[in-house]
Design an enzyme around this catalytic site. Sequence first.
Site, PDB file in Angstrom:
ATOM      1  N   ALA A 155     -44.940 -53.411  -4.935  1.00 11.62           N
ATOM      2  CA  ALA A 155     -43.844 -54.070  -5.728  1.00 11.62           C
ATOM      3  C   ALA A 155     -43.031 -53.072  -6.423  1.00 11.62           C
ATOM      4  CB  ALA A 155     -44.672 -55.240  -6.560  1.00 11.62           C
ATOM      5  N   CYS A 156     -42.956 -53.576  -7.656  1.00  6.09           N
ATOM      6  CA  CYS A 156     -41.855 -52.745  -8.736  1.00  6.09           C
ATOM      7  C   CYS A 156     -42.390 -51.365  -8.759  1.00  6.09           C
ATOM      8  CB  CYS A 156     -41.814 -53.496 -10.149  1.00  6.09           C
ATOM      9  SG  CYS A 156     -40.903 -54.926 -10.005  1.00  6.09           S
ATOM     10  N   SER A 157     -43.647 -50.902  -8.415  1.00  5.11           N
ATOM     11  CA  SER A 157     -44.171 -49.601  -8.569  1.00  5.11           C
ATOM     12  C   SER A 157     -44.088 -48.749  -7.359  1.00  5.11           C
ATOM     13  CB  SER A 157     -45.578 -49.565  -9.176  1.00  5.11           C
ATOM     14  OG  SER A 157     -45.559 -49.844 -10.441  1.00  5.11           O
ATOM     15  N   SER A 333     -38.517 -51.565  -7.604  1.00  9.14           N
ATOM     16  CA  SER A 333     -38.881 -50.148  -7.552  1.00  9.14           C
ATOM     17  C   SER A 333     -38.006 -49.301  -7.993  1.00  9.14           C
ATOM     18  CB  SER A 333     -39.780 -49.890  -6.269  1.00  9.14           C
ATOM     19  OG  SER A 333     -38.806 -49.745  -5.085  1.00  9.14           O
TER      20      SER A 333
END
Length: 372
Positions: A155-157, A333
């Site tokens: 996901a965002c990481s 990300s």
Amino acid sequence: MHDVAITGTGVFTPSQIITNDELVAAFNKYADLWNAENAAAIEAGVAEPKEHSSSEFIIAASGIENRYVLDKEGVLDPSRMFPSLPSRADDEPGYMAEIGCDAAQKALSEAGCSAADVDLVICAASNMERAYPAIGVEIQQLLGAGGFAFDMNVACSSATFGIQTAADMIRSGSIQSALVVNPEICSAHLEWRDRDCHFIFGDVATATFLQRDQAVKGDHFKVLSTRCATQFSNNIRNNNGYLRRTHDQMEDRRDMQFMQNGRKVFKEVLPLVSQHIADHLTDAGVAAGDLRRLWLHQANKTMNDYIGKKVLGRTPEPGEQPNILQDYANTSSAGSIIAFSKHSSDLENGDKGLICSFGAGYSVGSVIVEKG
């Protein structure tokens, strides 16, 4: 063991921009249409009317002013409210590979390198265009690179997890270089018809090129330390897993697109990220006061302000914690990499900084770097 350096970054920015005012006008028309079509149910108390949005609400909730998208017309169509990205033939480049390749070429150019210098391509993003073949392998082919490639999703990481994965391989000696590419077509998995989140995301692609320190040709950032952590949570979730919806699926289940419990995310993620960074700095022997810059995940201005103050022990000075979300919105990300790419050239040799991402999972990734 080999030392690792970031030698180039690249950002692909779509040409189409949606301002808050444009988005609000489209959303409010959609809300009016929905309220008219469901007037009987609303009158009977079976359904709740949809509230209007406003630019003031969006700014207060997020700090976002604009966002870049691949298809503005579809998003702003009140009868549609999601992008139109026609399926491409199997022998045509996919959307993610196309924009990812653009960012990757810019990163290689900045590093003074070519595709021949690439041993690994990681496509690290929050939502893949397809299950297989891997988008990373397609980017590898479009670039004309050798070696190998694969996809990963945290996901965002995804970007920081990709950087740690690539850095570990370079340190161990299994490869000499790697491209971590983050093509984020967030407009396709955002629910643009939900007032609570319709303003959050934008589209972009970023790339980070990492090499053995010995191979560095010019300006670079030494990767001093990396750290990743995950903790399961349902508070940010997307049950669909596919980039595009068809027109027939416009009224599909709400949980098949981006969803979040914002209040719980704030309450749980902020201390998680702040402690993660503090522990990482301590274990790496870097004092918070030694950091010249924080390049944080670009999700929400209030969240970043809180984390910056918590990490530094004071309110960050202008420029110490650059935000780009007012222009790009949340790009999953890619956000921290956009901030790093656009706000790092002024640092001097020996200056230290920290790249950090956080999001669904929960996931947190941090990278401590030093200008070389």
